[in-house]
Write an enzyme that holds these catalytic residues in place. Structure first.
Site, PDB file in Angstrom:
ATOM      1  N   ASP A  62       0.654  -1.240   0.036  1.00 20.67           N
ATOM      2  CA  ASP A  62       0.058   0.067   0.045  1.00 20.67           C
ATOM      3  C   ASP A  62       1.025   1.253   0.087  1.00 20.67           C
ATOM      4  O   ASP A  62       1.969   1.329   0.439  1.00 20.67           O
ATOM      5  CB  ASP A  62      -0.809   0.052   1.264  1.00 20.67           C
ATOM      6  CG  ASP A  62      -0.497  -0.533   2.351  1.00 20.67           C
ATOM      7  OD1 ASP A  62      -0.946  -1.234   3.134  1.00 20.67           O
ATOM      8  OD2 ASP A  62       0.450   0.078   2.860  1.00 20.67           O
ATOM      9  N   ASP A  64       0.929   5.228   1.147  1.00 21.02           N
ATOM     10  CA  ASP A  64       0.501   6.225   1.937  1.00 21.02           C
ATOM     11  C   ASP A  64       0.920   7.711   1.559  1.00 21.02           C
ATOM     12  O   ASP A  64       2.232   7.660   1.236  1.00 21.02           O
ATOM     13  CB  ASP A  64       0.804   5.942   3.351  1.00 21.02           C
ATOM     14  CG  ASP A  64       0.098   5.018   3.940  1.00 21.02           C
ATOM     15  OD1 ASP A  64      -0.929   4.420   3.344  1.00 21.02           O
ATOM     16  OD2 ASP A  64       0.678   4.121   4.890  1.00 21.02           O
ATOM     17  N   ASP A 141       6.884   6.086  14.023  1.00 17.51           N
ATOM     18  CA  ASP A 141       7.545   5.155  14.954  1.00 17.51           C
ATOM     19  C   ASP A 141       9.168   4.930  14.727  1.00 17.51           C
ATOM     20  O   ASP A 141       9.794   5.291  15.638  1.00 17.51           O
ATOM     21  CB  ASP A 141       6.979   3.727  14.940  1.00 17.51           C
ATOM     22  CG  ASP A 141       6.284   3.065  13.533  1.00 17.51           C
ATOM     23  OD1 ASP A 141       7.058   3.700  12.589  1.00 17.51           O
ATOM     24  OD2 ASP A 141       5.694   2.024  13.547  1.00 17.51           O
TER      25      ASP A 141
END
Ligand code: ATP
Ligand code: MG
Length: 449
Positions: A62, A64, A141
């Site tokens: 995917d 983003d 993160d």
């Protein structure tokens, strides 16, 4: 320890000719979104796992996008756009089956920015603070997850040393690990999962807090842990994820029953889990379908089997003992990882069919062979081989039985129940196996699918 200021100082812009990301490997839908935002005067970057995976030569599943356009501004630019999310407001731009997630830069400070952020006991519960791209990088993160591919000049912006970590194949958290894990304990699981997926190590600074902060995982929504467990175990690197979870001591917070059974030194269970995960990984890599039900049936089997045996030896009816054990283990597990009902039903079927493989009697054999979960239950039986030689033989017996013509099998089976596993043996020896071998030498390929 890095602070936001360090990060700003560390910004490194890697021009197009010095990195390997090519637009050929970015989905058309993602490129359209990036270009459209950019043409409308906004900043538009590809971010996160997609940039990381492209730089590693992989194919992201995917894409983003991060931008300084607010969700409402994004919505105005795309007809095929819907706004989602309560905790983070995001725009989803939809092109057929592909969804491009477009997130507005998120800030880290609640004073100067717009929007609102709520923190309860150190955890972020609502987080709509728009920020700058630098701030957006800081709240991600891991350093390798905080690189931005800029559509305006095709450069990569690296704010926190992600490129270096990609080269060193290591995961560092951004900021103080303890603080970051307290904000969101799932980051501990993400460390284990990404280390498995990328074949990276977790830097000692990022794994040191696991022992102390692991218990915070019990405060995470079970539905989120279910999603996370699918990403760990059904994405082609389940075997490694499991090893990472166990080594990092986090397994017990996600799968307490599994951790307990393995701690008792259950070698057969370990073999079942390892082979189950290896088979699943192989299927994912071949593009075959996999079901969470089989996976969770594998992980929880040890406890179900042991409880069922205990209850059966305490005088409970065997079927009832199995059913109760399954319900009990599933209920405990769902407090941690919310496995949807449609999967727990299948898990319970796979388990409850196991003792029925021992019932070698004409009617029962045919009933089992035509059961809708026969295939899954049989694959499961094969994984149990290490439990005992008798189980191994049972697996072989059923592998042959399936391949026989109905009449041949019927003729070889006793009309009455072979009531103990010992009685299965003579049946097996006199059964179809030898004849079968002579006629079809190529048989015996069947294995766990
Ligand atoms: P995958 O390859 O599994 O998709 P990913 O890193 O892309 O890995 P996503 O869950 O798709 O994982 O998240 C996209 C990006 O969002 C991450 O790369 C990271 O920058 C950021 N992110 C995701 N989860 C968190 C989190 N819990 N805390 C901070 N940042 C996060
Ligand atoms: Mg991703």
């Amino acid at each position: 320890m890095r602070t936001a200021n360090d990060a700003k100082l560390a910004l490194r812009i890697i021009p197009r000719e010095q990195h390997t990301i090519s637009r050929k490997n970015i989905s058309k839908a993602a490129l359209r979104v990036l270009y459209r935002l950019n043409e409308a005067g906004y900043n538009a970057y590809l971010v996160g796992g997609a940039v990381r995976d492209l730089l590693l030569g992989g194919h992201p599943k995917d894409f983003d996008v991060a931008t300084n356009a607010t969700p409402d501004e994004v919505k105005k630019l795309f007809r095929n756009c819907r706004l989602i999310g309560r905790r983070f407001r995001l725009a989803h731009v939809v092109y057929g089956a592909e969804i491009i997630e477009v997130a507005t830069f998120r800030g880290t400070s609640d004073e100067e920015s717009e929007g609102d952020r709520h923190i309860v006991d150190g955890r972020i519960v609502r987080d709509n603070v728009w920020g700058t791209v630098e701030e957006d990088a800081m709240r991600r993160d891991f350093r390798v997850n905080a690189m931005y591919y800029d559509i305006s000049d095709f450069s990569v912006r690296d704010y926190v040393g992600g490129m270096q970590d990609l080269q060193d194949r290591v995961l560092h958290l951004i900021g103080d690990p303890g603080t970051r894990y307290r904000e969101d304990p799932v980051r501990m699981l993400r460390a284990a999962r990404l280390a498995a997926k990328l074949d990276f190590r977790i830097d000692a600074s990022a794994s040191a807090p696991f022992a102390e902060l692991g218990p915070l995982l019990s405060g995470v929504a079970p539905a989120r842990l279910f999603d996370e467990s699918l990403k760990m175990f059904l994405a082609g690197h389940g075997r490694k994820s499991f090893r990472m979870l166990e080594e990092s001591g986090l397994l017990k917070y996600m799968f307490p029953a599994t951790a307990r059974a393995l701690k008792r030194g259950d070698k057969a269970l370990r073999s079942l889990i390892e082979r189950g995960l290896e088979n699943t990984d192989a299927r994912v890599i071949e593009g075959k379908s996999v079901t969470p039900a089989f996976l969770f049936a594998v992980l929880l089997w040890g406890e179900v089997r042991d409880l069922a045996h205990t209850w059966a030896t305490h005088g409970k009816d065997a079927n009832e003992a199995w059913a109760r054990a399954a319900t009990h283990v599933v209920a405990e597990q769902c407090q941690r990882v919310a496995i949807p009902r449609r999967f727990t039903i299948t898990m319970e079927e796979i388990w409850s069919l196991q003792p029925r493989f021992e019932q070698i009697q004409r009617k029962k054999v045919f009933r089992l062979l035509t059961h809708p979960r026969f295939r899954a239950a049989f694959d499961f039986l094969l994984l149990r081989e290490a439990e005992s030689p008798a189980i191994g033989e049972l697996g072989q017996w059923w592998a042959h039985a399936q391949q026989l013509p109905h009449e041949t099998l019927a003729a070889a089976l006793p009309l009455h129940q072979a009531s103990t596993p010992g009685e299965v043996e003579p049946v097996r020896a006199s059964a179809p196996r030898k004849r079968k071998r002579r006629r079809k030498p190529a048989a015996g390929k069947s294995g766990a699918a």
